[in-house]
Design a protein around this motif. Structure first.
Motif, PDB file in Angstrom:
ATOM      1  N   HIS A   2      34.468  42.620  11.954  1.00  0.00           N
ATOM      2  CA  HIS A   2      33.162  42.923  11.378  1.00  0.00           C
ATOM      3  C   HIS A   2      32.435  43.907  12.276  1.00  0.00           C
ATOM      4  CE1 HIS A   2      32.707  39.733   8.180  1.00  0.00           C
ATOM      5  NE2 HIS A   2      33.861  39.463   8.727  1.00  0.00           N
ATOM      6  N   SER A   3      31.553  44.672  11.669  1.00  0.00           N
ATOM      7  CA  SER A   3      30.752  45.602  12.448  1.00  0.00           C
ATOM      8  C   SER A   3      29.729  44.834  13.274  1.00  0.00           C
ATOM      9  CB  SER A   3      30.043  46.586  11.512  1.00  0.00           C
ATOM     10  OG  SER A   3      29.207  45.892  10.615  1.00  0.00           O
ATOM     11  N   ASP A   4      29.018  45.544  14.109  1.00  0.00           N
ATOM     12  CA  ASP A   4      28.002  44.916  14.959  1.00  0.00           C
ATOM     13  C   ASP A   4      27.061  44.089  14.114  1.00  0.00           C
ATOM     14  OD1 ASP A   4      26.349  44.230  17.005  1.00  0.00           O
ATOM     15  OD2 ASP A   4      25.271  46.136  17.004  1.00  0.00           O
ATOM     16  N   SER A   5      26.951  42.793  14.437  1.00  0.00           N
ATOM     17  CA  SER A   5      26.199  41.879  13.586  1.00  0.00           C
ATOM     18  C   SER A   5      25.045  41.231  14.326  1.00  0.00           C
ATOM     19  CB  SER A   5      27.136  40.798  13.026  1.00  0.00           C
ATOM     20  OG  SER A   5      28.077  41.368  12.171  1.00  0.00           O
ATOM     21  N   GLU A   6      24.355  42.014  15.097  1.00  0.00           N
ATOM     22  CA  GLU A   6      23.168  41.485  15.767  1.00  0.00           C
ATOM     23  C   GLU A   6      22.195  40.973  14.709  1.00  0.00           C
ATOM     24  OE1 GLU A   6      19.569  42.913  18.729  1.00  0.00           O
ATOM     25  OE2 GLU A   6      21.171  44.300  18.165  1.00  0.00           O
ATOM     26  N   GLY A   7      21.843  39.726  14.804  1.00  0.00           N
ATOM     27  CA  GLY A   7      20.952  39.142  13.808  1.00  0.00           C
ATOM     28  C   GLY A   7      21.689  38.329  12.766  1.00  0.00           C
ATOM     29  N   ALA A   8      23.049  38.330  12.809  1.00  0.00           N
ATOM     30  CA  ALA A   8      23.808  37.599  11.803  1.00  0.00           C
ATOM     31  C   ALA A   8      23.697  36.093  11.974  1.00  0.00           C
ATOM     32  CB  ALA A   8      25.288  38.013  11.843  1.00  0.00           C
ATOM     33  N   THR A   9      23.021  35.634  13.020  1.00  0.00           N
ATOM     34  CA  THR A   9      22.807  34.203  13.196  1.00  0.00           C
ATOM     35  C   THR A   9      21.777  33.663  12.202  1.00  0.00           C
ATOM     36  OG1 THR A   9      21.177  34.719  14.908  1.00  0.00           O
ATOM     37  CG2 THR A   9      23.415  34.206  15.642  1.00  0.00           C
ATOM     38  N   PHE A  10      21.207  34.523  11.376  1.00  0.00           N
ATOM     39  CA  PHE A  10      20.256  34.087  10.347  1.00  0.00           C
ATOM     40  C   PHE A  10      20.855  32.948   9.521  1.00  0.00           C
ATOM     41  CE2 PHE A  10      18.592  34.197   6.034  1.00  0.00           C
ATOM     42  CZ  PHE A  10      17.219  34.306   6.221  1.00  0.00           C
ATOM     43  N   MET A  11      22.093  33.115   9.087  1.00  0.00           N
ATOM     44  CA  MET A  11      22.723  32.104   8.249  1.00  0.00           C
ATOM     45  C   MET A  11      23.058  30.847   9.045  1.00  0.00           C
ATOM     46  SD  MET A  11      23.323  31.831   5.106  1.00  0.00           S
ATOM     47  CE  MET A  11      23.861  30.362   4.254  1.00  0.00           C
ATOM     48  N   GLU A  12      23.475  31.035  10.280  1.00  0.00           N
ATOM     49  CA  GLU A  12      23.792  29.868  11.094  1.00  0.00           C
ATOM     50  C   GLU A  12      22.545  29.034  11.378  1.00  0.00           C
ATOM     51  OE1 GLU A  12      26.719  28.683  11.662  1.00  0.00           O
ATOM     52  OE2 GLU A  12      27.537  30.396  10.589  1.00  0.00           O
ATOM     53  N   ASP A  13      21.387  29.689  11.489  1.00  0.00           N
ATOM     54  CA  ASP A  13      20.141  28.938  11.687  1.00  0.00           C
ATOM     55  C   ASP A  13      19.876  28.035  10.484  1.00  0.00           C
ATOM     56  OD1 ASP A  13      19.745  30.134  14.096  1.00  0.00           O
ATOM     57  OD2 ASP A  13      18.205  31.535  13.417  1.00  0.00           O
ATOM     58  N   ASN A  35      28.413  40.938   2.951  1.00  0.00           N
ATOM     59  CA  ASN A  35      27.708  39.672   3.127  1.00  0.00           C
ATOM     60  C   ASN A  35      27.167  39.528   4.543  1.00  0.00           C
ATOM     61  OD1 ASN A  35      27.822  37.666   0.713  1.00  0.00           O
ATOM     62  ND2 ASN A  35      29.806  38.692   0.670  1.00  0.00           N
ATOM     63  N   THR A  36      27.973  39.894   5.537  1.00  0.00           N
ATOM     64  CA  THR A  36      27.502  39.843   6.918  1.00  0.00           C
ATOM     65  C   THR A  36      26.330  40.797   7.129  1.00  0.00           C
ATOM     66  OG1 THR A  36      29.700  39.257   7.743  1.00  0.00           O
ATOM     67  CG2 THR A  36      28.168  40.192   9.328  1.00  0.00           C
ATOM     68  N   ALA A  37      26.431  41.996   6.529  1.00  0.00           N
ATOM     69  CA  ALA A  37      25.362  42.986   6.669  1.00  0.00           C
ATOM     70  C   ALA A  37      24.053  42.474   6.063  1.00  0.00           C
ATOM     71  CB  ALA A  37      25.776  44.298   6.013  1.00  0.00           C
ATOM     72  N   VAL A  38      24.147  41.716   4.987  1.00  0.00           N
ATOM     73  CA  VAL A  38      22.943  41.134   4.382  1.00  0.00           C
ATOM     74  C   VAL A  38      22.274  40.179   5.362  1.00  0.00           C
ATOM     75  CG1 VAL A  38      22.081  39.587   2.562  1.00  0.00           C
ATOM     76  CG2 VAL A  38      23.703  41.418   1.989  1.00  0.00           C
ATOM     77  N   PHE A  39      23.071  39.326   6.029  1.00  0.00           N
ATOM     78  CA  PHE A  39      22.500  38.398   7.009  1.00  0.00           C
ATOM     79  C   PHE A  39      21.847  39.155   8.154  1.00  0.00           C
ATOM     80  CE2 PHE A  39      26.217  35.441   5.738  1.00  0.00           C
ATOM     81  CZ  PHE A  39      25.548  35.086   4.580  1.00  0.00           C
ATOM     82  N   VAL A  40      22.468  40.262   8.577  1.00  0.00           N
ATOM     83  CA  VAL A  40      21.898  41.081   9.625  1.00  0.00           C
ATOM     84  C   VAL A  40      20.525  41.604   9.217  1.00  0.00           C
ATOM     85  CG1 VAL A  40      22.154  43.210  10.948  1.00  0.00           C
ATOM     86  CG2 VAL A  40      24.136  41.746  10.592  1.00  0.00           C
ATOM     87  N   ALA A  65      14.587  41.656   9.276  1.00  0.00           N
ATOM     88  CA  ALA A  65      13.325  41.547   8.535  1.00  0.00           C
ATOM     89  C   ALA A  65      12.491  40.386   9.062  1.00  0.00           C
ATOM     90  CB  ALA A  65      13.599  41.377   7.048  1.00  0.00           C
ATOM     91  N   LYS A  66      13.166  39.295   9.406  1.00  0.00           N
ATOM     92  CA  LYS A  66      12.452  38.139   9.934  1.00  0.00           C
ATOM     93  C   LYS A  66      11.850  38.470  11.309  1.00  0.00           C
ATOM     94  CE  LYS A  66      13.102  33.300  11.245  1.00  0.00           C
ATOM     95  NZ  LYS A  66      14.047  32.148  11.285  1.00  0.00           N
ATOM     96  N   ALA A  67      12.606  39.163  12.129  1.00  0.00           N
ATOM     97  CA  ALA A  67      12.123  39.510  13.476  1.00  0.00           C
ATOM     98  C   ALA A  67      10.932  40.464  13.414  1.00  0.00           C
ATOM     99  CB  ALA A  67      13.261  40.121  14.287  1.00  0.00           C
ATOM    100  N   ALA A  68      10.938  41.315  12.374  1.00  0.00           N
ATOM    101  CA  ALA A  68       9.873  42.303  12.252  1.00  0.00           C
ATOM    102  C   ALA A  68       8.614  41.766  11.604  1.00  0.00           C
ATOM    103  CB  ALA A  68      10.382  43.509  11.465  1.00  0.00           C
ATOM    104  N   ALA A  69       8.734  40.598  10.960  1.00  0.00           N
ATOM    105  CA  ALA A  69       7.584  40.037  10.220  1.00  0.00           C
ATOM    106  C   ALA A  69       6.470  39.577  11.158  1.00  0.00           C
ATOM    107  CB  ALA A  69       8.071  38.870   9.370  1.00  0.00           C
TER     108      ALA A  69
END
Length: 363
Positions: free
Chosen positions: A164-175, A349-354, A359-363
């Motif tokens: 997978h490509s760089d997935s910084e922020g992909a922990t959204f789903m794991e949270d 799908n991974t990119a969506v989680f990213v 978006a959550k971090a920027a809110a």
């Protein structure tokens, strides 16, 4: 101890929770939780795998050491997961599946271990722009049918072990799965599902119209009415005016529409398989976790209610039989092209989680 990057962890746990839910349960049973009712892989380190396990006493975190000792490279993860599965089977006194036969050395890469390098057309966009493996799909060692070939459904499942490509922020789903995501996180996920399935179910009408593909998409599988009901409950009657796709979701939907316009049925199946089989596997755990955390009953989680299909295990078996039949009709080039599209779908799908994480971090 090696700490693997978020993208690697997301790829491995996503694969285990989407395609190997029974194996997660088996590992939990073998390593201390015989009464387990739910088991989800949530972490990967150089020392072992981490699961969140649920039994009658509640939730527990289970860490199991790799049978071969500490690892430091991604290609070693799959081998150790397979070995861990075998150890669990041995501890429980059951036979391991043939599909988990040891892989030969020198595999293609961590995403498609032991993939044969036969030529094929590949992704028409020149590989997976959202993290899929650009290498050939190929046939994989493992379980075989009566003629000595691995069933195509197993080949597809193995192909999801992709880079997978760089997935910084992909922990959204794991949270969300760990029960630490907010209700708004869940609502944001449902919103993205709406845009995904709007495109996917429009494309799926092509499958229904073709007798060779109709078995993939029975009426009871349709999700759009449930998504609309969930969004109205979660957001309100004006939900249509309040939602928008994140960039990765918009790109994902555009790719599905592109395939549909091309009339590429096997490509539609690649995305269909990735989404619906995930909903029928790990998605059921999402529903349980979210319902418990946010006190939702049927309303708000109707998307995950597949009771109209009958027994989910029976439907999934039938679906895989349809995949095997499809694989028998395709030549090597088309099989490889479809496998690339499966990896493209996982990448989207991974990119969506990213994007959701950003978006959550920027809110």
């Amino acid at each position: 101890m090696t700490i693997f990057t978020d993208d690697v962890v997301a790829a491995v746990t996503g694969h285990m929770n989407g395609d190997h839910t029974d194996d997660n349960l088996l590992i939990a049973r073998a390593f201390g939780y015989p009464g387990v009712t739910e088991s989800r892989m949530v972490g990967v380190t150089g020392d072992g795998g981490v699961w969140v396990v649920t039994d009658a006493e509640g939730d527990h975190e289970l860490t199991v050491a790799w049978p071969g000792g500490e690892i430091s490279e991604r290609p070693q993860i799959r081998r150790q997961v397979v070995e861990l599965y075998k150890v669990a089977c041995d501890k429980l006194g059951i036979s391991a599946r043939d599909e988990h036969a040891p892989e030969p050395t020198g595999g293609d890469d961590a995403g498609t271990p032991h993939a044969a390098a036969h030529p094929h057309s590949g992704n028409p966009h020149g590989g997976n722009p959202h993290g899929g493996n650009p290498h050939g799909g190929g046939r994989h060692a493992g379980a075989t049918d009566a003629e000595g070939e691995q069933p195509f459904s197993s080949v597809i499942r193995e192909s999801s072990w992709s880079d997978h490509s760089d997935s910084e922020g992909a922990t959204f789903m794991e949270d969300i799965m760990r029960g630490i995501g907010t209700k708004q996180d869940y609502i944001d996920l449902v919103v993205q599902h709406y845009f995904m399935y709007e495109a996917l179910e429009a494309a799926a009408t092509q499958l229904v119209a073709d007798p060779a593909f109709a078995g993939f998409h029975p009426t009871a599988l349709v999700r759009m009415p449930a998504l609309e009901a969930d969004l109205e409950y979660l957001i309100g009657s004006d939900w249509r005016e309040q939602i928008a796709p994140v960039p990765a979701t918009a790109a994902y939907a555009a790719r599905i529409r592109e395939i549909a316009e091309e009339g590429w049925a096997a490509g539609i199946v690649a995305h269909h398989y990735t989404r619906y089989l995930g909903d029928l596997s790990g998605g059921q755990m999402i529903a349980k976790r979210v319902a418990k955390q946010h006190e939702l009953d049927a309303a708000g989680i109707e998307f995950y209610d597949f009771s109209a299909l009958g027994a989910i295990a029976d439907f999934k078996s039938g679906y895989r039989a349809e995949l095997d039949a499809l694989g028998a009709r395709l030549d090597d080039a088309e099989r490889g092209r479809m496998l690339d599209e499966v990896r493209t779908a996982y990448g989207f799908n991974t990119a969506v989680f990213v994007d959701l994480g950003k978006a959550k971090a920027a809110a």
